[in-house]
Design a protein around this motif. Structure first.
Motif, PDB file in Angstrom:
ATOM      1  N   MET A  45       0.810  -1.225   0.000  1.00 27.38           N
ATOM      2  CA  MET A  45       0.000   0.000   0.000  1.00 27.38           C
ATOM      3  C   MET A  45       0.838   1.268   0.000  1.00 27.38           C
ATOM      4  N   THR A  46       2.153   1.147   0.194  1.00 28.73           N
ATOM      5  CA  THR A  46       2.972   2.346   0.335  1.00 28.73           C
ATOM      6  C   THR A  46       4.051   2.463  -0.738  1.00 28.73           C
ATOM      7  N   GLY A  73      -6.642  -1.779   4.620  1.00 36.48           N
ATOM      8  CA  GLY A  73      -6.288  -1.104   5.857  1.00 36.48           C
ATOM      9  C   GLY A  73      -5.764   0.284   5.534  1.00 36.48           C
ATOM     10  N   GLY A  74      -4.848   0.747   6.379  1.00 40.79           N
ATOM     11  CA  GLY A  74      -4.258   2.071   6.175  1.00 40.79           C
ATOM     12  C   GLY A  74      -3.444   2.496   7.376  1.00 40.79           C
ATOM     13  N   GLY A  75      -2.856   1.498   8.069  1.00 41.22           N
ATOM     14  CA  GLY A  75      -2.105   1.792   9.289  1.00 41.22           C
ATOM     15  C   GLY A  75      -1.016   2.835   9.137  1.00 41.22           C
ATOM     16  N   PRO A  76      -0.092   2.684   8.164  1.00 39.74           N
ATOM     17  CA  PRO A  76       0.974   3.679   8.026  1.00 39.74           C
ATOM     18  C   PRO A  76       0.452   5.083   7.749  1.00 39.74           C
ATOM     19  N   GLN A  77      -0.578   5.185   6.929  1.00 34.81           N
ATOM     20  CA  GLN A  77      -1.146   6.506   6.608  1.00 34.81           C
ATOM     21  C   GLN A  77      -1.828   7.121   7.825  1.00 34.81           C
ATOM     22  N   GLY A 112     -11.435   8.491   2.985  1.00 30.30           N
ATOM     23  CA  GLY A 112     -11.050   9.528   2.044  1.00 30.30           C
ATOM     24  C   GLY A 112      -9.802   9.171   1.268  1.00 30.30           C
ATOM     25  N   GLN A 113      -8.661   9.453   1.854  1.00 31.81           N
ATOM     26  CA  GLN A 113      -7.384   9.332   1.152  1.00 31.81           C
ATOM     27  C   GLN A 113      -7.128   7.945   0.569  1.00 31.81           C
ATOM     28  N   VAL A 114      -7.110   6.924   1.404  1.00 32.79           N
ATOM     29  CA  VAL A 114      -6.678   5.596   0.962  1.00 32.79           C
ATOM     30  C   VAL A 114      -7.690   4.965   0.010  1.00 32.79           C
TER      31      VAL A 114
END
Length: 301
Positions: A45-46, A73-77, A112-114
């Motif tokens: 994802m990154t 998911g989106g943990g780092p973001q 939103g973002q992810v």
């Protein structure tokens, strides 16, 4: 010692390309029309190249007749945005502690973002993706998670607006997949009184796969799969063997919700659950469409 530049990799011949396609043929035939739930997370994802690779893989699966559903998911973001507002992420037994301010950040990042970035990547690769949260179409009905301390049995830990799933209404997913779309789902659910809950993405992916009786649940992560205490990859596991790994403390931390979801899905009717290394280019295709997988497969028996 030679200082010569190593030779470049030889180009793949047309015959090798044809052999790769024919290797995939029985898998395409076997899984045609089947639903595959993919939990998308980790480095995939990154890293920009891995993001584009993942999007192309998802589109290819759709084009050859499978029905992929992406839960992300989106943990780092989330961690990045929390740091910008002066907050530090906190975890208890692998679950993010989510107070009201953190929940606002989670919604901004995930819904939103992810979510929008993944939709755009898939659409740019030639697919037709639609972004959702668990709030859309009444997809995820949730309640507050009551977590019991593993160190003090009987004692409950309040981790804020973290939810557990009460029910899944899959009709919006079925409508989208049946009309050629690829659902991309952010793991946010709604409570009975309109509350918003942050739900672990592995848990959401596992429950959606279970309710839809998916052919496969694939969990992308930053490890090669389930490892033993010596760091060796365990390529095929049964539910009983997973229980033994829990008891021995081999599985802990962030892997706890991942493995628990995988095990529940396998026992709930999902044909196969795979935990794969999202750092490997085209890991999704390698796991589904080739003779040699790239992670751990969990079977119910």
């Amino acid at each position: 010692m030679s200082t010569a530049t190593p030779p470049a990799s030889a180009p793949i011949s047309p015959a090798q390309k044809a052999a790769t396609l024919t290797e995939a043929l029985p898998y395409i035939r076997r899984f045609h029309g089947k639903l595959v739930v993919v939990k998308y997370g980790g480095n995939a994802m990154t890293d920009e190249n891995l993001k584009r690779s993942f999007a192309r893989d998802v589109v290819l699966l759709k084009l050859v007749g499978l029905n992929p559903v992406v839960v992300h998911g989106g943990g780092p973001q989330i961690e990045q945005l929390l740091a910008r507002v002066g907050k530090k992420g906190e975890f208890v037994q692998g679950m993010r502690v989510t107070d009201a301010e953190t929940m606002d950040v989670v919604e901004m990042v995930l819904a939103g973002q992810v979510n929008k970035e993944i939709v755009e990547l898939i659409n740019h690769a030639g697919g037709r993706a639609v972004g959702l949260t668990g709030q859309d179409g009444g997809l995820i009905n949730a309640r507050k998670l009551r977590m019991t301390s593993k160190d003090k049995p009987g004692e409950q830990i309040d981790i804020g607006q973290v939810g557990e799933i009460e029910s899944i209404d899959p009709r919006i997913i079925q409508t989208l997949t049946g009309n050629g779309f690829i659902p991309v789902i952010a793991p946010i659910g709604s409570g009975g009184e309109g509350e918003t809950y942050n739900i672990n993405a592995d848990v959401v992916a596992g429950k959606i796969a279970e309710v839809l009786k998916a052919e496969k649940l694939i969990l992308m992560t930053n490890t090669r799969g389930v490892l033993d205490q010596q760091g060796k990859l365990l390529t095929g596991l049964t539910a009983g063997q997973i229980d033994e790994l829990f008891a021995a403390g081999t599985i802990s931390g962030g892997m706890l919700p991942k493995i628990s979801s995988a095990l529940e899905a396998a026992r709930g009717g999902v044909s196969a659950v795979h935990i794969i290394d999202g750092r490997v280019d085209h890991a999704l295709l390698l796991e589904i469409m080739t003779d040699h997988g790239v992670g751990t497969m969990i079977r119910s028996l």
